[in-house]
Design an enzyme around this catalytic site. Structure first.
Site, PDB file in Angstrom:
ATOM      1  N   GLU A  38     -57.114 -52.988 -18.128  1.00 34.40           N
ATOM      2  CA  GLU A  38     -55.873 -53.754 -18.328  1.00 34.40           C
ATOM      3  C   GLU A  38     -55.411 -53.772 -19.787  1.00 34.40           C
ATOM      4  OE1 GLU A  38     -56.516 -57.495 -16.315  1.00 34.40           O
ATOM      5  OE2 GLU A  38     -56.594 -56.516 -14.351  1.00 34.40           O
ATOM      6  N   GLU A  59     -58.207 -52.056  -8.914  1.00 35.19           N
ATOM      7  CA  GLU A  59     -58.605 -53.460  -8.771  1.00 35.19           C
ATOM      8  C   GLU A  59     -57.468 -54.226  -8.123  1.00 35.19           C
ATOM      9  OE1 GLU A  59     -60.393 -55.434 -12.283  1.00 35.19           O
ATOM     10  OE2 GLU A  59     -59.085 -57.123 -11.787  1.00 35.19           O
TER      11      GLU A  59
END
EC number: 3.2.-.-
Length: 542
Positions: A200, A319
């Site tokens: 991320e 994810e």
């Protein structure tokens, strides 16, 4: 004749799913499955689950739902944990998460002490840097090998960098500790399917961000490291996976352009389309078909970016836990979450996603397994059924049903024919389904004269597609409903029977109901069903 038909439907409802009510409305629906071509194809191990780094004192909304489920401290000796993974034969496991870019590997010439994560206000996500001891890495690999897991490991992409302003980080990535770690892993003979870089950090980032220019150059360095370390190894060279972030078109495009052809093997993106875990509208979103469909645009955009700028790479959802910040309490760990989860698996596979990693295997409210006990939550059984029944080949489906009936079709896994996934979001409509391949009606919604339902509820055959002893071709049905009609139940029912670990601590066998292949398919309100059609004529599945 009319009496027998009525009796047939009454028995069907009572025996298959006792929770049904008499107030429901029956609707007939036609489904056309295009069996002549595959619209996409998934990886063999499409279903994936993550193991995260969060320590026990990771909290959201005054709840601390992680316990000891971290990569670093999870009890790997618990039999139910290993049995839950082994049931997939195999399960793909991604090791990664928010803290992975603060992990030091205790190998090589470290210049700092190897300490665990600790609360620190100035640290990323409120935690200090942490450390993975090689003894723990040995234990993890012994466990992963014993369970047959397919492993993707997320590497630290911030080592050596420094904070600039806001979330932005700059400076050169220090690859030495990562190279030492990969060297150690290879020297031990540990099989890694894929190495993922960063978590991320793409675009505007979450806790931190790195420019696409830097990231792309780092990918070239990491690819070179992998090529050198595995050059003389008997181990299969792992794929290189990146960036594990939230999709932003411009950033992802530049990453592929800077890194260049053949460097990144898999492009990963994260999805939490339900919003925050404490959103009071969480249940409403899950049950809203128009809301569920919105996220399809992201799948399409990611796929288009890869096709235009990196056609050598494959798209994965690296994810996704539905609701972020540890998931939704009394939602993500209950039956109702499977409406979202199975729909995501169906939608993403149809739109060319090769792998879908669920956040998490254990930890938070969105764990497939309950923290501490490792008892499966309802989504675990949804994942296991998908993995066992839905093959790689994805088929186009057309239906005249309402939006509340979600329909997906795949080539059946390991057998002839086609498997349907039917998701009924309606709280009152009972759908009776007919299926065709666009040329011939394969399954008619109109009931025909046949043996009683009791005759069809016999012991399942190990392979469906040959004639049963009574001369009828059969199909398998797996109807999923919540215990006591409570959508937030922690117990999922399969064909009216609760799914719970056995008295000996084993994962229960997932037994289908066997039905005559020409009998109608009935999908109850607020339920999901996998339907295995062994005699469906689909040339794309040959």
């Amino acid at each position: 004749m009319a009496f027998r038909v009525c009796l047939f439907f009454i028995l069907s409802c009572l025996l298959l799913v006792p929770e049904t009510t008499m107030a429901q409305e029956m609707k007939r629906v036609s489904i056309v499955v295009e069996g002549a071509r595959r619209v996409s194809e998934t990886d063999e191990n499409f279903v994936c689950a993550t193991l995260d780094w969060w320590p026990h004192d990771k909290c959201n909304y005054e709840q601390c739902p992680w316990g000891y489920s971290s990569v670093i401290n999870m009890d790997l000796t618990r039999p139910l944990l290993s049995k839950a993974i082994k049931a997939f034969k195999p399960l793909r496991i991604r090791i990664g998460g928010s803290l992975q870019d603060q992990v030091t590997y205790d190998v090589g010439n470290l210049k700092t002490p190897c300490r665990p994560f600790g609360k620190m206000n100035s640290g990323l996500f409120g935690f200090s840097k942490g450390c993975l001891h090689m003894k723990r890495w040995d234990e993890l690999n012994s466990f992963l090998t014993a369970t047959g897991a397919v492993v993707t490991f997320g590497l630290n992409a911030l080592r050596g960098r420094h904070k600039l302003r806001g979330k932005a980080w700059g400076g050169a990535w220090d690859h030495v500790n990562t190279q030492d770690f990969i060297n150690y892993t290879v020297s031990k003979g540990y099989a890694i399917d894929s190495w993922e870089f960063g978590n991320e950090l793409a675009g505007s980032g979450v806790g931190a961000s790195v420019s696409a220019e830097l990231y792309g150059k780092d990918m070239i360095v990491l690819k070179d490291v992998i090529n050198k370390v595995y050059k003389d190894s008997r181990l299969t060279k792992p794929k290189l996976v990146a960036p594990g972030g939230f999709y932003e078109k411009q950033w992802y495009t530049k990453l592929l352009q800077i890194s260049g052809p053949g460097v990144i093997d898999v492009v990963t993106h994260h999805m939490y389309n339900l919003g925050s875990g404490n959103d009071p509208a969480l249940v409403k979103k899950i049950m809203d078909p128009s809301f569920l469909s919105k996220v399809s645009e992201t799948f399409k955009d990611v796929n288009q970016t890869i096709q235009e700028h990196g056609p050598w790479a494959s798209p994965w959802v690296g994810e996704s836990g539905g609701a972020y910040n540890s998931g939704g309490r009394h939602v993500s760990d209950t039956f109702i979450d499977s409406f979202w989860y199975l729909d995501q698996l169906g939608m993403s596979s149809r739109l060319n996603t090769k792998v879908y990693c669920r956040q998490t295997l254990v930890g938070g409210f969105y764990g497939l397994l309950e923290k501490g006990t490792f008892v499966p939550n309802p989504d675990y059984y949804s994942a296991l059924l998908w993995h066992r029944l839905m093959g790689k080949g994805v088929l186009a489906v057309h239906t005249d049903g309402p939006p509340q009936l979600r329909v997906y079709a795949h080539c059946s896994k390991g057998r002839a024919g086609v498997t349907l996934l039917l998701i009924n979001l309606s709280n009152q409509s009972d759908f009776t389904v007919s299926v065709s391949n666009g040329i011939n009606v394969v399954l008619n919604a109109e009931p025909k004269k046949k043996k009683s339902l009791l005759d069809t509820l016999k012991k399942p055959f190990s392979w469906i597609g040959s004639k049963a002893s009574d001369g009828y071709l059969n199909r398998e049905e797996y109807h999923l409903t919540p215990e006591n009609r409570e959508l937030r139940s922690k117990t999922m029912m399969l064909n009216g029977k609760p799914l719970k670990p056995t008295a000996t601590g084993d994962i229960p066998s997932l037994e289908p109901v066997i039905r005559g292949v020409n009998s109608p398919i009935n999908v109850l309100p607020l339920s999901m069903a996998f339907i295995v059609l062994p005699n469906f004529d689909a040339s794309a599945c040959s």
